[in-house]
Motif scaffolding. Structure first.
Motif, PDB file in Angstrom:
ATOM      1  N   SER A   7       0.854  -1.189   0.000  1.00 42.59           N
ATOM      2  CA  SER A   7       0.000   0.000   0.000  1.00 42.59           C
ATOM      3  C   SER A   7       0.882   1.228   0.000  1.00 42.59           C
ATOM      4  CB  SER A   7      -0.930   0.005   1.226  1.00 42.59           C
ATOM      5  OG  SER A   7      -0.170   0.029   2.418  1.00 42.59           O
ATOM      6  N   GLY A   8       0.260   2.384  -0.269  1.00 41.79           N
ATOM      7  CA  GLY A   8       0.991   3.633  -0.199  1.00 41.79           C
ATOM      8  C   GLY A   8       1.379   4.227  -1.531  1.00 41.79           C
ATOM      9  N   GLY A   9       1.115   3.520  -2.619  1.00 41.53           N
ATOM     10  CA  GLY A   9       1.428   4.078  -3.925  1.00 41.53           C
ATOM     11  C   GLY A   9       0.494   5.222  -4.274  1.00 41.53           C
ATOM     12  N   GLY A  10       0.816   5.904  -5.384  1.00 39.79           N
ATOM     13  CA  GLY A  10      -0.030   7.008  -5.823  1.00 39.79           C
ATOM     14  C   GLY A  10       0.670   7.884  -6.808  1.00 39.79           C
ATOM     15  N   LEU A  11       0.089   9.065  -7.027  1.00 38.06           N
ATOM     16  CA  LEU A  11       0.616  10.053  -7.952  1.00 38.06           C
ATOM     17  C   LEU A  11       1.278  11.167  -7.156  1.00 38.06           C
ATOM     18  CD1 LEU A  11       0.835  11.346 -10.786  1.00 38.06           C
ATOM     19  CD2 LEU A  11      -1.445  12.315 -10.393  1.00 38.06           C
ATOM     20  N   VAL A  12       2.505  11.508  -7.534  1.00 40.77           N
ATOM     21  CA  VAL A  12       3.246  12.554  -6.827  1.00 40.77           C
ATOM     22  C   VAL A  12       4.061  13.348  -7.844  1.00 40.77           C
ATOM     23  CG1 VAL A  12       5.213  11.044  -6.347  1.00 40.77           C
ATOM     24  CG2 VAL A  12       4.772  12.982  -4.850  1.00 40.77           C
ATOM     25  N   GLN A  13       4.304  14.597  -7.538  1.00 36.37           N
ATOM     26  CA  GLN A  13       5.137  15.415  -8.422  1.00 36.37           C
ATOM     27  C   GLN A  13       6.610  15.116  -8.203  1.00 36.37           C
ATOM     28  OE1 GLN A  13       3.993  19.530  -7.752  1.00 36.37           O
ATOM     29  NE2 GLN A  13       2.599  19.455  -9.496  1.00 36.37           N
ATOM     30  N   ALA A  14       7.393  15.363  -9.219  1.00 39.02           N
ATOM     31  CA  ALA A  14       8.837  15.184  -9.104  1.00 39.02           C
ATOM     32  C   ALA A  14       9.360  15.987  -7.920  1.00 39.02           C
ATOM     33  CB  ALA A  14       9.523  15.626 -10.395  1.00 39.02           C
ATOM     34  N   GLY A  15      10.269  15.364  -7.167  1.00 42.14           N
ATOM     35  CA  GLY A  15      10.797  15.996  -5.969  1.00 42.14           C
ATOM     36  C   GLY A  15      10.034  15.648  -4.709  1.00 42.14           C
ATOM     37  N   GLY A  16       8.879  15.030  -4.865  1.00 40.75           N
ATOM     38  CA  GLY A  16       8.052  14.673  -3.731  1.00 40.75           C
ATOM     39  C   GLY A  16       8.451  13.357  -3.099  1.00 40.75           C
ATOM     40  N   SER A  17       7.641  12.937  -2.126  1.00 42.98           N
ATOM     41  CA  SER A  17       7.937  11.725  -1.362  1.00 42.98           C
ATOM     42  C   SER A  17       6.706  10.838  -1.265  1.00 42.98           C
ATOM     43  CB  SER A  17       8.387  12.086   0.058  1.00 42.98           C
ATOM     44  OG  SER A  17       9.577  12.847   0.058  1.00 42.98           O
ATOM     45  N   LEU A  18       6.967   9.541  -1.130  1.00 46.70           N
ATOM     46  CA  LEU A  18       5.936   8.564  -0.834  1.00 46.70           C
ATOM     47  C   LEU A  18       6.528   7.528   0.104  1.00 46.70           C
ATOM     48  CD1 LEU A  18       4.224   7.745  -4.280  1.00 46.70           C
ATOM     49  CD2 LEU A  18       3.158   8.862  -2.326  1.00 46.70           C
ATOM     50  N   ARG A  19       5.666   6.912   0.899  1.00 46.26           N
ATOM     51  CA  ARG A  19       6.097   5.818   1.762  1.00 46.26           C
ATOM     52  C   ARG A  19       5.257   4.590   1.449  1.00 46.26           C
ATOM     53  NH1 ARG A  19       5.224   4.780   8.178  1.00 46.26           N
ATOM     54  NH2 ARG A  19       7.258   3.882   8.681  1.00 46.26           N
ATOM     55  N   LEU A  20       5.906   3.567   0.939  1.00 44.07           N
ATOM     56  CA  LEU A  20       5.226   2.309   0.665  1.00 44.07           C
ATOM     57  C   LEU A  20       5.293   1.406   1.886  1.00 44.07           C
ATOM     58  CD1 LEU A  20       6.530   1.490  -2.916  1.00 44.07           C
ATOM     59  CD2 LEU A  20       4.628   2.952  -2.229  1.00 44.07           C
ATOM     60  N   SER A  21       4.222   0.654   2.100  1.00 45.50           N
ATOM     61  CA  SER A  21       4.180  -0.334   3.174  1.00 45.50           C
ATOM     62  C   SER A  21       3.859  -1.694   2.578  1.00 45.50           C
ATOM     63  CB  SER A  21       3.101   0.021   4.205  1.00 45.50           C
ATOM     64  OG  SER A  21       3.350   1.266   4.790  1.00 45.50           O
ATOM     65  N   CYS A  22       4.330  -2.734   3.243  1.00 48.30           N
ATOM     66  CA  CYS A  22       4.020  -4.102   2.829  1.00 48.30           C
ATOM     67  C   CYS A  22       3.721  -4.899   4.096  1.00 48.30           C
ATOM     68  CB  CYS A  22       5.173  -4.716   2.064  1.00 48.30           C
ATOM     69  SG  CYS A  22       4.964  -6.470   1.688  1.00 48.30           S
TER      70      CYS A  22
END
Length: 124
Positions: A7-22
């Protein structure tokens, strides 16, 4: 039956951050090394990062080194992938995977169980 749910995927702008979990179930989580791979459209599935059973050894692909961090919480049966300074070329489906092999494997064939994947899209 080992199950891995990302989980945790999505759309983000360049330079941004995301945190994926499993989230893992069906096995003794702390006995397994964990890894993340990714597959962009029309490309092979590539290694991203891996972490050993205790969480004190990590390995990263050169393309993500210094930007991504893999970690795990054995009490919560969860592995994470913190992704910072994202680039459009990071766009891919990200897969969580696990193995009983000793050490920190980096090749697909060394892993035994896979999640369904979560889409990460980085816009420019």
């Amino acid at each position: 039956q080992v199950q891995l749910v990302e989980s945790g995927g999505g759309l983000v702008q360049a330079g941004g951050s995301l945190r994926l979990s499993c989230a893992a179930s069906g096995h003794t989580f702390g006995s397994y090394a964990m890894g993340w791979f990714r597959q962009a459209p029309g490309k092979e599935r590539d290694f991203v990062a891996a972490i050993n059973r205790r969480g004190d050894i990590t390995i990263y692909a050169d393309s993500v080194k210094g930007r991504f961090t893999i970690s795990r919480d054995n009490a919560e049966n969860t592995v994470y992938l913190q992704m910072n300074s994202l680039k459009p070329e990071d766009t891919a489906i990200y897969y969580c995977t696990t193995t009983l092999r000793v050490g920190v494997p980096t090749r697909q064939y060394e892993y035994d169980y896979w999640g369904q994947g979560t889409q990460v899209t980085v816009s420019s």
